[in-house]
Design a protein around this motif. Structure first.
Motif, PDB file in Angstrom:
ATOM      1  N   PHE A   1       0.805  -1.216   0.000  1.00 19.36           N
ATOM      2  CA  PHE A   1       0.000   0.000   0.000  1.00 19.36           C
ATOM      3  C   PHE A   1       0.844   1.276   0.000  1.00 19.36           C
ATOM      4  O   PHE A   1       0.688   2.140  -0.874  1.00 19.36           O
ATOM      5  CB  PHE A   1      -0.945  -0.022   1.200  1.00 19.36           C
ATOM      6  N   GLU A   2       1.738   1.419   0.960  1.00 19.98           N
ATOM      7  CA  GLU A   2       2.526   2.643   1.057  1.00 19.98           C
ATOM      8  C   GLU A   2       3.398   2.840  -0.176  1.00 19.98           C
ATOM      9  O   GLU A   2       3.514   3.948  -0.702  1.00 19.98           O
ATOM     10  CB  GLU A   2       3.384   2.612   2.322  1.00 19.98           C
TER      11      GLU A   2
ATOM     12  N   SER B   1       2.827   1.695  -3.134  1.00 19.64           N
ATOM     13  CA  SER B   1       1.960   2.009  -4.275  1.00 19.64           C
ATOM     14  C   SER B   1       1.623   3.492  -4.304  1.00 19.64           C
ATOM     15  O   SER B   1       1.695   4.141  -5.366  1.00 19.64           O
ATOM     16  CB  SER B   1       0.668   1.188  -4.199  1.00 19.64           C
ATOM     17  N   ILE B   2       1.265   4.043  -3.159  1.00 18.25           N
ATOM     18  CA  ILE B   2       0.968   5.474  -3.086  1.00 18.25           C
ATOM     19  C   ILE B   2       2.195   6.291  -3.488  1.00 18.25           C
ATOM     20  O   ILE B   2       2.098   7.266  -4.237  1.00 18.25           O
ATOM     21  CB  ILE B   2       0.509   5.856  -1.667  1.00 18.25           C
ATOM     22  N   ALA B   3       3.368   5.874  -2.997  1.00 19.98           N
ATOM     23  CA  ALA B   3       4.607   6.597  -3.302  1.00 19.98           C
ATOM     24  C   ALA B   3       4.977   6.514  -4.778  1.00 19.98           C
ATOM     25  O   ALA B   3       5.740   7.346  -5.272  1.00 19.98           O
ATOM     26  CB  ALA B   3       5.746   6.057  -2.439  1.00 19.98           C
ATOM     27  N   SER B   4       4.453   5.521  -5.482  1.00 20.43           N
ATOM     28  CA  SER B   4       4.801   5.315  -6.888  1.00 20.43           C
ATOM     29  C   SER B   4       3.973   6.161  -7.841  1.00 20.43           C
ATOM     30  O   SER B   4       4.268   6.210  -9.040  1.00 20.43           O
ATOM     31  CB  SER B   4       4.624   3.836  -7.259  1.00 20.43           C
ATOM     32  N   LEU B   5       2.938   6.818  -7.345  1.00 21.18           N
ATOM     33  CA  LEU B   5       2.043   7.586  -8.209  1.00 21.18           C
ATOM     34  C   LEU B   5       2.593   8.959  -8.549  1.00 21.18           C
ATOM     35  O   LEU B   5       3.239   9.612  -7.725  1.00 21.18           O
ATOM     36  CB  LEU B   5       0.686   7.773  -7.535  1.00 21.18           C
ATOM     37  N   ARG B   6       2.317   9.404  -9.743  1.00 22.87           N
ATOM     38  CA  ARG B   6       2.590  10.784 -10.104  1.00 22.87           C
ATOM     39  C   ARG B   6       1.502  11.672  -9.488  1.00 22.87           C
ATOM     40  O   ARG B   6       0.447  11.197  -9.069  1.00 22.87           O
ATOM     41  CB  ARG B   6       2.577  10.951 -11.625  1.00 22.87           C
ATOM     42  N   PRO B   7       1.737  12.985  -9.399  1.00 20.53           N
ATOM     43  CA  PRO B   7       0.653  13.878  -9.001  1.00 20.53           C
ATOM     44  C   PRO B   7      -0.556  13.698  -9.917  1.00 20.53           C
ATOM     45  O   PRO B   7      -0.417  13.567 -11.138  1.00 20.53           O
ATOM     46  CB  PRO B   7       1.268  15.275  -9.164  1.00 20.53           C
ATOM     47  N   ARG B   8      -1.738  13.618  -9.328  1.00 21.05           N
ATOM     48  CA  ARG B   8      -3.010  13.401 -10.000  1.00 21.05           C
ATOM     49  C   ARG B   8      -3.136  11.976 -10.548  1.00 21.05           C
ATOM     50  O   ARG B   8      -3.988  11.688 -11.385  1.00 21.05           O
ATOM     51  CB  ARG B   8      -3.232  14.425 -11.123  1.00 21.05           C
TER      52      ARG B   8
END
Length: 323
Positions: A221-222, A224-231
């Motif tokens: 989970f953490e 995955s969130i860190a892997s996202l670009r803005p938006r």
């Protein structure tokens, strides 16, 4: 009639062969001789008690088989038709015969086998929702796919690739890496050897991905969130490693991300939507040469072994039971 029953919540050993009442098709129903049964992680959650069910019950939601009898008022289906469903009502699919509402089955077209249909329908419907609704994908995007060598992962990777999406997959072993690459993953990360979020940052030049498809849950989970670009969009569609922790979205440090938790029944709630999505899934096989990877066939009596193999990640692709 032979079936697999759960009389108490617990490990795979609670899945026991038993004699169950032979079903009879009522008005609006069809009786189906089961040819193949799809095994899915949801059934392990029910068996363990994470998703409690009234006991005893027969597990399973997904199957393919031949219509053996047609109830009063049913039109459009005949004895001998090959059909599939991802929505088996109680008592469940792990059985030699089942009764199904006629409006909850999808006719299997010529050129698609019973094993393919049982292996692809539920996960194919899931992939359709993931790529068309949870995050409508666009050519040129980059997606992170966890468990890329699993049943959904292999299908999702192929569909994303066909839409012009760059796919970064995560796997645990060399064999699973090979399977993910064969399905079309552009990059594959073995999360057992490196931190996948750090590697995603490197592979994207620090930008991050447009969408993360995560069925693992707690342990990813953490990252995955860190892997996202803005938006970017985080799509949580399973939790094989456990429930995800709470997340604080109040600070704005997460980059204006979107989070969604799709639940398939909400997207096939009407017969019309089920038929439309089901036809699209089968067209992927017939028209787009989607490969349905069947990892292993188990006799019905070995349902416990099959679920244990799934939970221990000893498999690649879809697992089926054969009565």
């Amino acid at each position: 009639m032979r079936a697999i029953a759960v009389h108490q919540h617990g490990g795979p050993e609670v899945l026991r062969p038993t004699e169950w009442t032979t079903p009879v098709a009522g008005p609006g129903d069809v009786l189906v001789d089961v040819a193949a049964i799809g095994i899915n992680y949801h059934e392990t959650y029910e068996r363990s008690g994470l998703y409690p069910r009234e006991l005893p019950y027969v597990p399973g939601r997904e199957l393919a088989g031949t219509v053996a009898a047609v109830g009063a008022g049913v039109t459009g289906l005949s004895v001998g038709d090959l059909v599939a469903t991802a929505d088996v009502p109680a008592p469940g699919a792990y059985a030699e015969q089942v009764v199904l509402p006629a409006d909850r089955v999808v006719r299997v077209p010529e050129g698609v086998s019973a094993e393919q249909a049982a292996a692809v329908l539920l996960q194919g419907l899931t992939v359709h929702v993931l790529t068309q609704d949870s995050h409508p994908v666009r050519r040129g995007e980059t997606a992170l796919v966890h468990a890329a060598a699993g049943g959904v992962g292999l299908l999702l990777t192929q569909v994303l690739r066909s839409h012009g999406v760059r796919v970064i997959g995560t796997v645990s072993t060399a064999a699973k890496e090979a399977a993910a690459r064969q399905a079309g993953a552009h990059e594959v990360i073995r999360y057992t050897e490196v931190d996948f979020a750090t590697e995603v940052s490197r592979l994207t030049g620090g930008t991050g991905v447009d969408v993360v498809y995560d069925a693992v849950g707690s342990t990813t989970f953490e990252g995955s969130i860190a892997s996202l670009r803005p938006r970017g969009t985080f799509v949580l569609y399973g939790q094989s490693s456990g429930k995800v922790p709470p997340i604080d979205l109040s600070t704005g440090t997460r980059g204006s991300i979107k989070l969604t938790r799709p639940y398939l029944p909400d997207f096939i709630a009407t017969p019309e939507e089920l038929q439309t999505r089901g036809a699209a899934v089968f067209s992927w096989i017939r028209r787009d040469n989607l490969k349905v990877h069947i990892g292993r066939l188990y006799p019905l009596a070995d349902a416990g072994t099959a679920q244990a193999d799934l939970e221990q990640r000893r498999t690649i692709g879809k697992l089926l039971l054969t009565p």
